[in-house]
Write a protein that holds these residues in place. Structure first.
Motif, short mmCIF file in Angstrom:
data_model
loop_
_atom_site.label_atom_id
_atom_site.label_comp_id
_atom_site.label_asym_id
_atom_site.label_seq_id
_atom_site.Cartn_x
_atom_site.Cartn_y
_atom_site.Cartn_z
N ASN A 94 -16.37 -50.85 21.75
CA ASN A 94 -16.52 -52.30 21.88
C ASN A 94 -15.23 -53.00 22.29
OD1 ASN A 94 -19.21 -52.13 21.10
ND2 ASN A 94 -18.75 -52.47 18.94
N ARG A 95 -14.15 -52.25 22.38
CA ARG A 95 -12.85 -52.82 22.71
C ARG A 95 -12.22 -52.06 23.89
NH1 ARG A 95 -14.13 -53.24 17.65
NH2 ARG A 95 -13.67 -55.13 16.49
N PRO A 96 -12.66 -52.36 25.11
CA PRO A 96 -12.19 -51.64 26.30
C PRO A 96 -10.67 -51.68 26.47
CG PRO A 96 -14.06 -53.00 26.87
CD PRO A 96 -13.70 -53.34 25.45
N CYS A 97 -10.02 -52.69 25.93
CA CYS A 97 -8.56 -52.76 26.10
C CYS A 97 -7.86 -51.57 25.45
CB CYS A 97 -8.02 -54.07 25.53
SG CYS A 97 -8.06 -54.16 23.74
N ILE A 98 -8.54 -50.89 24.53
CA ILE A 98 -7.95 -49.72 23.86
C ILE A 98 -8.11 -48.46 24.70
CG2 ILE A 98 -8.23 -48.17 21.88
CD1 ILE A 98 -8.75 -50.62 20.14
N SER A 107 -8.98 -51.75 32.64
CA SER A 107 -9.15 -53.07 32.03
C SER A 107 -7.84 -53.86 32.16
CB SER A 107 -9.53 -52.91 30.56
OG SER A 107 -9.38 -54.13 29.88
N GLU A 108 -7.96 -55.13 32.46
CA GLU A 108 -6.77 -55.98 32.62
C GLU A 108 -5.97 -56.06 31.32
OE1 GLU A 108 -6.18 -60.56 33.67
OE2 GLU A 108 -7.50 -59.52 35.07
N GLU A 109 -6.67 -56.04 30.19
CA GLU A 109 -6.00 -56.16 28.89
C GLU A 109 -5.34 -54.87 28.42
OE1 GLU A 109 -9.35 -57.05 29.16
OE2 GLU A 109 -9.05 -59.22 29.32
N SER A 128 -2.95 -53.13 29.47
CA SER A 128 -1.48 -53.12 29.49
C SER A 128 -0.86 -54.26 28.67
CB SER A 128 -0.98 -53.19 30.93
OG SER A 128 -1.48 -54.35 31.55
N LYS A 129 -1.70 -55.08 28.05
CA LYS A 129 -1.18 -56.18 27.24
C LYS A 129 -1.02 -55.73 25.80
CE LYS A 129 -3.13 -59.67 30.22
NZ LYS A 129 -4.11 -60.72 30.40
N ARG A 130 0.22 -55.43 25.44
CA ARG A 130 0.54 -54.82 24.15
C ARG A 130 0.05 -55.66 22.96
NH1 ARG A 130 6.53 -53.07 23.53
NH2 ARG A 130 5.87 -50.94 23.84
N VAL A 131 0.28 -56.95 22.98
CA VAL A 131 -0.09 -57.83 21.86
C VAL A 131 -1.61 -57.84 21.68
CG1 VAL A 131 -0.07 -60.20 20.99
CG2 VAL A 131 1.97 -59.25 22.08
N PHE A 132 -2.33 -57.94 22.79
CA PHE A 132 -3.79 -57.96 22.75
C PHE A 132 -4.33 -56.64 22.20
CE2 PHE A 132 -8.03 -57.73 24.71
CZ PHE A 132 -8.53 -58.94 24.27
N LYS A 133 -3.75 -55.55 22.68
CA LYS A 133 -4.16 -54.22 22.23
C LYS A 133 -3.90 -54.06 20.73
CE LYS A 133 -3.78 -50.04 24.87
NZ LYS A 133 -2.86 -49.27 25.68
N GLN A 134 -2.74 -54.50 20.28
CA GLN A 134 -2.38 -54.39 18.86
C GLN A 134 -3.36 -55.19 17.99
OE1 GLN A 134 -0.08 -52.37 17.60
NE2 GLN A 134 -0.64 -52.98 15.55
N SER A 135 -3.74 -56.38 18.45
CA SER A 135 -4.69 -57.18 17.65
C SER A 135 -6.05 -56.49 17.59
CB SER A 135 -4.81 -58.60 18.19
OG SER A 135 -5.56 -58.64 19.37
N ARG A 186 -1.41 -46.89 8.79
CA ARG A 186 -2.85 -46.62 8.97
C ARG A 186 -3.28 -46.83 10.43
NH1 ARG A 186 -6.34 -48.15 3.69
NH2 ARG A 186 -5.22 -46.83 2.24
N ILE A 187 -2.69 -47.83 11.08
CA ILE A 187 -3.00 -48.03 12.50
C ILE A 187 -2.53 -46.82 13.30
CG2 ILE A 187 -2.37 -49.36 14.57
CD1 ILE A 187 -2.62 -51.89 12.84
N LYS A 188 -1.35 -46.32 12.99
CA LYS A 188 -0.84 -45.11 13.67
C LYS A 188 -1.80 -43.94 13.44
CE LYS A 188 3.43 -45.89 15.37
NZ LYS A 188 3.13 -46.88 16.38
N ASP A 189 -2.31 -43.82 12.21
CA ASP A 189 -3.27 -42.75 11.90
C ASP A 189 -4.54 -42.89 12.74
OD1 ASP A 189 -1.48 -41.72 10.06
OD2 ASP A 189 -2.52 -42.53 8.30
N LEU A 190 -5.03 -44.13 12.88
CA LEU A 190 -6.22 -44.37 13.69
C LEU A 190 -5.95 -44.04 15.16
CD1 LEU A 190 -7.61 -47.74 12.26
CD2 LEU A 190 -8.56 -45.45 11.94
N GLN A 191 -4.76 -44.39 15.63
CA GLN A 191 -4.42 -44.10 17.01
C GLN A 191 -4.34 -42.59 17.26
OE1 GLN A 191 -0.87 -46.54 17.18
NE2 GLN A 191 -1.98 -48.21 18.17
N LYS A 192 -3.83 -41.84 16.28
CA LYS A 192 -3.79 -40.38 16.39
C LYS A 192 -5.21 -39.81 16.40
CE LYS A 192 0.66 -39.65 14.14
NZ LYS A 192 1.30 -39.25 12.90
N LYS A 193 -6.05 -40.36 15.54
CA LYS A 193 -7.45 -39.92 15.48
C LYS A 193 -8.12 -40.19 16.82
CE LYS A 193 -11.39 -39.31 12.88
NZ LYS A 193 -11.71 -37.91 12.63
#
Length: 107
Positions: free
Chosen positions: A14-18, A23-25, A27-34, A58-65
């Motif tokens: 549901n979050r293509p920016c990830i 997707s235009e978003e 490369s937008k670090r702040v948007f991706k982080q939110s 925990r966010i780092k753990d999710l990103q690794k997953k």
């Protein structure tokens, strides 16, 4: 707490920016982080009560997953395309979550 991988994949989808590099978003670090924060808030029941450094871990753990799931999808897709016809490789092994990750085939 057991990890709900299916829900996790669904929230990422549901979050293509990830996941979508076109997707235009993306490369937008702040948007991706939110967006990662939103996913974590949904996945972890105690998210609002956590300290900031715990949230970051925990966010780092999710990103690794997520990286693991994405890499798994790529490996399986490459295996399918590298199987030669007539090679006797008719045995199909169970590949959990592969159908759910089909949205990554955009590329």
């Amino acid at each position: 707490m057991s990890f709900d991988t299916e829900r996790f994949i669904s929230e990422i989808q549901n979050r293509p920016c990830i996941w979508n590099m076109s997707s235009e978003e993306y490369s937008k670090r702040v948007f991706k982080q939110s967006n990662w924060n939103e996913v974590a808030d949904i996945i972890y029941d105690d998210w609002q009560n956590l300290e900031e450094n715990t949230k970051q871990k925990r966010i780092k753990d999710l990103q690794k997953k997520w990286k693991g799931l994405r890499d798994y999808h790529t490996r399986e897709k490459n295996k399918d395309s590298s199987v030669k016809s007539g090679s006797g490789a008719t045995k199909k092994r169970k590949t959990p979550y592969l159908d759910m990750l089909h949205f990554l085939n955009v590329f």
